[in-house]
Write a protein that holds these residues in place. Structure first.
Motif, PDB file in Angstrom:
ATOM      1  N   THR A   1      -3.425   4.079  -0.458  1.00  0.00           N
ATOM      2  CA  THR A   1      -4.154   3.070  -1.559  1.00  0.00           C
ATOM      3  C   THR A   1      -3.281   1.740  -1.836  1.00  0.00           C
ATOM      4  O   THR A   1      -1.974   1.899  -1.735  1.00  0.00           O
ATOM      5  CB  THR A   1      -4.045   4.039  -2.830  1.00  0.00           C
ATOM      6  OG1 THR A   1      -4.933   5.066  -2.390  1.00  0.00           O
ATOM      7  CG2 THR A   1      -4.898   3.489  -3.883  1.00  0.00           C
ATOM      8  N   LYS A   2      -3.948   0.658  -2.354  1.00  0.00           N
ATOM      9  CA  LYS A   2      -3.261  -0.413  -2.798  1.00  0.00           C
ATOM     10  C   LYS A   2      -2.549  -0.139  -4.047  1.00  0.00           C
ATOM     11  O   LYS A   2      -3.074   0.253  -4.971  1.00  0.00           O
ATOM     12  CB  LYS A   2      -4.274  -1.653  -2.859  1.00  0.00           C
ATOM     13  CG  LYS A   2      -3.760  -2.898  -3.201  1.00  0.00           C
ATOM     14  CD  LYS A   2      -4.505  -4.050  -3.492  1.00  0.00           C
ATOM     15  CE  LYS A   2      -3.963  -5.225  -3.758  1.00  0.00           C
ATOM     16  NZ  LYS A   2      -4.624  -6.386  -3.914  1.00  0.00           N
TER      17      LYS A   2
ATOM     18  N   CYS B   1       1.392   3.981  -7.202  1.00  0.00           N
ATOM     19  CA  CYS B   1       0.050   4.462  -6.438  1.00  0.00           C
ATOM     20  C   CYS B   1      -0.733   5.085  -7.394  1.00  0.00           C
ATOM     21  O   CYS B   1      -0.596   5.921  -8.406  1.00  0.00           O
ATOM     22  CB  CYS B   1       0.197   5.434  -5.490  1.00  0.00           C
ATOM     23  SG  CYS B   1      -1.441   6.126  -4.779  1.00  0.00           S
TER      24      CYS B   1
ATOM     25  N   HIS C   1       0.726  -1.320   0.082  1.00  0.00           N
ATOM     26  CA  HIS C   1      -0.101   0.053   0.001  1.00  0.00           C
ATOM     27  C   HIS C   1       0.671   1.315   0.266  1.00  0.00           C
ATOM     28  O   HIS C   1       2.094   1.278   0.727  1.00  0.00           O
ATOM     29  CB  HIS C   1      -0.906   0.072   1.164  1.00  0.00           C
ATOM     30  CG  HIS C   1      -1.971  -1.097   1.217  1.00  0.00           C
ATOM     31  ND1 HIS C   1      -1.612  -2.461   1.583  1.00  0.00           N
ATOM     32  CD2 HIS C   1      -3.216  -1.009   0.859  1.00  0.00           C
ATOM     33  CE1 HIS C   1      -2.888  -2.999   1.219  1.00  0.00           C
ATOM     34  NE2 HIS C   1      -3.726  -2.395   0.999  1.00  0.00           N
TER      35      HIS C   1
END
Length: 63
Positions: A20-21, A50, A14
């Motif tokens: 965010t993954k 990202c 992340h």
């Protein structure tokens, strides 16, 4: 033979800035691969990034 599993560093899954993954992609440095059947090692790299366009890192240019 020794067990090297304890020497491995964790791989991030992340974004450290927004959580965010991470998405994955491949960058091909040799554009002539399309014309050859073989793939030469070292001409491609896998990257994590990202995908969040609102990520603070993306807006500051760090990602």
């Amino acid at each position: 033979m020794t067990d090297d599993s304890s020497d491995q560093q964790p791989w991030p899954t992340h974004c450290e800035f927004c959580g965010t993954k991470l998405a994955h992609g491949v960058i091909d440095f040799d554009e002539t691969n399309e014309k050859r059947a073989e793939l030469n090692p070292g001409e491609m790299v896998a990257v994590d990034y990202c995908p969040n366009l609102n990520c603070p890192a993306a807006q500051s240019g760090e990602s």
